[in-house]
Design an enzyme around this catalytic site. Structure first.
Site, short mmCIF file in Angstrom:
data_model
loop_
_atom_site.label_atom_id
_atom_site.label_comp_id
_atom_site.label_asym_id
_atom_site.label_seq_id
_atom_site.Cartn_x
_atom_site.Cartn_y
_atom_site.Cartn_z
N GLU A 161 18.22 121.69 59.56
CA GLU A 161 17.52 120.42 59.76
C GLU A 161 17.57 119.59 58.49
OE1 GLU A 161 13.35 118.76 61.55
OE2 GLU A 161 13.37 120.80 60.79
N GLY A 195 8.29 123.33 68.30
CA GLY A 195 6.90 123.71 68.11
C GLY A 195 6.71 124.47 66.82
#
Lengths: 351, 391
Positions: free
Chosen positions: B243, B126
């Protein structure tokens, strides 16, 4: 599995970088370009020899240091970064490779290897992949291809015609000569393999120089973009300019490991070394071409001038991109290896 | 420099290869963006966990094998070469877990990591909000402290896997007076709490691969906070680094696609060579996939010697996302008029090895956008690697 250079290799690279930063500033390069007929500086050659560069891969038995492809690749990046106007690579890497690996002929090795190591002899190498021979007029000895044989000629045995290049520090010659049993130092049976091996080393050296050149052109573009102001701020603060230069950084980042792997492949006689060298040449050539294009763009009109240093690095890059096998040549070698049923491809096949 | 695997690394490769040969489902699982496929992929995660293969780089105590990054690369190579299912819990295992290891309390690690490794908890992320995409510091969703709880109000969007996931990790504004990257806090919360509404968003392929999440007075215990209150930005940046960095897209994925592309080209060479650019693009695809693998091994070697991953994470993101586009564009050029056909179209014919070219082509369009757009990455490279001035 360890994809890093050891401390000693990196320390040597750093030392060479610092040395060339002082001894091979753009002003020196420009002077060699614009004022010397030979395109070479005896003084620079002597300094390169003092650093041990002419002796790098000459075997210790012949007065050299006896290092290999992996050490050369880091030096070559530096030679590219400073666009060194010298035939060091042809003499001290390629010719030394040929002479060292000659079957038997100890006489020739004894005569020439110590002189190359000491920096007192230049040797030119003529390979059929190149239409011309670099630095043939400066050479004390020429090693020339003839039907896969290796011939050694002294300057008086060769007629040379000079072909000017856009890179004024490149000295290219068409040799006219007559092969004879007296000039032949290696028969075709052994010569074929030696010429193939020397081509791979030359292409690797060109790849590493292209990487160095790409980094230099990027640095010049960044410097200019950070200093030049328009609309009240540095042009390098505008995204469009930033993104041009970032793209070059990406290309360099992903070309460098390909070049280093190719060096290791040569050092270890990897059976796939020809493909890996071709990959290195294509990747480094792409990085250098993009660096030239983006850096000239970042320089604006200054980039199109003789006055800006960028031109010397661009021209070297454009020339080297097509030397020792152009993109057509290297792409064909890769295609032959991978576009074939049963080729070893995919995850887990890299090493 | 030593570019050979050790005996131990070779044994490791053989071990995972044997296990995968015995366990990878013969039939391709349905997409994890369907209810049925999600459960099938969750069960696959459980099987991986039983073999202790679901999180090989984690410490043994949490179900991993304590593998180094070279072993992780070997694992990934075998995993992709075997055609094993996509990882439904990728966001958890590869993105949240490294952050949890760094910032989590011992209790949090024991509570979350084993259940993540076994697929019992599948995690969604989120980050983005309608007004905070590339500009993540513009987050407005609030988590206001009320005793031992945070009360969350606001909205998240583009939450991958959130339609069926169990937990969410994300960033919320705990200091309503704060702005930009101050006053943000990293919070972990189950997606079945009262006050949470999830609206699936269909992606290009028609499946709800991500979702919008609405928070209406959602109460979350303070114990679910990761890192200090107000330190969320730094905690999240660690995740963003991972990431963009190594673990989001291992080179094996692209090497597998490149191999399939070469096979597709060879099967269709007669027609493909009518467009001379195709052959060149196939060669380029192989070269770049190989370069990505080499660069990753180099980074893994450097990290193994104590280096930190820096702005080169941004160069990675640009390189693999553009490579993925190139490869799928090229496949579509080879397939020509068959490219548009859905896999179950009766006349789709044999799309060659790898199938899934259309799916891959669609997904490749997202690559330069997610995990920080490539434009943002270029800014990072220009400012942090090259030292150009901020605009």
């Amino acid at each position: 599995m360890d994809f890093t250079f050891d401390e000693q290799q990196l320390a040597f690279r750093d030392a060479i970088h610092k040395f060339l930063m002082v001894e091979a500033a753009p002003e020196m390069l420009r002077e060699v370009w614009e004022t010397t007929k030979s395109g070479r500086s005896a003084e620079l050659r002597a300094k390169l020899a003092d650093q041990g560069l002419t002796a790098l891969s000459v075997p210790e038995a012949f007065g050299g240091i006896g290092l290999g492809d992996l050490d050369w690749v880091l030096v070559q990046q530096e030679l590219g970064y400073f666009a060194i106007p010298d035939s060091l690579t042809d003499s001290a890497y390629l010719a030394v490779y040929l002479l060292t690996h000659l079957p038997a002929d100890v006489q020739l090795k004894r005569e020439w290897l110590p002189r190359v190591a000491a920096g007192t002899a230049r040797i030119a190498v003529g390979h059929p992949v190149n239409p011309l021979v670099a630095d043939a007029a400066n050479a004390d000895l020429l090693l020339l291809w003839h039907d896969d044989e290796i011939h050694a000629l002294t300057p008086d045995q060769v007629q040379l015609s000079f072909n000017p290049s856009i890179d004024l520090s490149r000295r290219l010659y068409k040799p006219a000569w007559t092969p004879s049993p007296a000039t032949r130092i290696c028969p075709a049976a052994q010569g074929r393999r030696l010429w193939a091996d020397v081509l791979d080393r030359a292409a690797l050296a060109a790849s590493a120089q292209l990487l160095g050149l790409a980094q230099r052109m990027l640095d010049l573009g960044v410097d200019h973009a950070a200093q030049r102001k328009q609309f009240g701020k540095p042009v390098g603060s505008f995204q469009a300019v930033k993104h041009h230069l970032a793209d070059v950084a990406v290309k360099i980042e992903f070309a460098e490991p390909v070049v280093h792997r190719a060096a290791q492949a040569l050092a270890t006689d990897d059976p796939r070394r020809d493909v890996q060298v071709s990959h290195a040449k294509l990747a480094a050539g792409e990085a250098a071409r993009l660096a030239a294009r983006k850096s000239i763009q970042a320089h604006g009109a200054m980039g199109y001038t003789w006055e800006a240093d960028l031109q010397m690095y661009m021209k070297r890059a454009w020339a080297l991109d097509a030397a020792w096998g152009d993109a057509k040549f290297h792409k064909a070698r890769i295609a032959a290896a991978i576009l074939t049923p049963g080729a070893r491809l995919g995850p887990g096949t890299t090493f | 420099m030593r570019l050979q695997y050790t005996e131990r690394q070779k044994q490791f490769r053989q071990e995972i290869r044997d296990w995968l040969a015995a366990h990878v489902p013969k039939q391709t699982l349905p997409s994890f963006d369907t209810a049925e496929g999600f459960e099938a992929h969750r069960q696959w995660e459980a099987r991986l966990f039983e073999g202790r293969w679901s999180a090989v780089t984690w410490p043994q105590e949490y179900g991993g094998r304590g593998c180094d990054l070279i072993e992780w690369l070997i694992f990934e190579e075998e995993y992709w070469a075997a055609g094993a299912p996509l990882r439904v819990n990728q966001n958890g295992v590869f993105l949240l877990a490294p952050t949890l290891m760094e910032y989590g309390t011992p209790e949090q690690k024991a509570r979350f990591l084993p259940r993540m490794a076994s697929g019992q908890d599948v995690w969604a992320q989120g980050w983005s909000e309608p007004g905070a995409g590339s500009d993540m510091a513009a987050i407005r969703s609030k988590a206001i402290r009320d005793g031992d709880e945070y009360v969350i109000n606001g909205q998240k969007i583009w939450s991958t896997r959130a339609v069926w996931a169990d937990w969410l990790f994300g960033m919320f504004r705990t200091d309503p007076e704060s702005s930009r990257h101050h006053g943000l806090t990293f919070i972990l919360l189950p997606l079945n709490l009262p006050g949470i509404t999830i609206r699936p968003i269909k992606q290009l392929n028609g499946l709800p691969g991500f979702a919008e999440i609405f928070f209406d007075d959602v109460r979350v215990p303070v114990a679910n906070r990761l890192g200090d209150e107000g330190a969320g930005w730094n905690v999240a940046m660690a995740t963003a680094g991972f990431e963009r960095g190594l673990m989001l897209r291992s080179p094996a994925r692209f090497q597998q696609t490149a191999r399939h592309l070469v096979e597709l080209y060879l099967q269709n060479q007669a027609s493909a060579d009518a467009d001379p650019g195709i052959r060149d693009a196939v060669i380029k695809s192989w070269m770049d996939a190989e370069a990505y693998a080499l660069a990753t091994y180099r980074t893994a070697s450097r990290l193994g010697k104590g280096a930190k991953i820096g702005a080169e994470a941004s160069t990675n993101k640009i390189f693999w996302s553009e490579l993925d586009l190139l490869m799928h564009d090229t496949a579509m050029r080879i397939l020509g008029p068959l490219g548009e056909l859905m896999p179950d179209a009766p006349d789709a014919g044999v799309h060659g090895p790898g199938h899934g070219w259309l799916d891959g082509f669609l997904f490749a369009q997202a690559g330069p956008i997610y995990a920080g757009t490539n434009e943002i990455q270029r800014n990072i490279i220009a400012e942090r690697m090259l030292g150009l001035p901020r605009s």
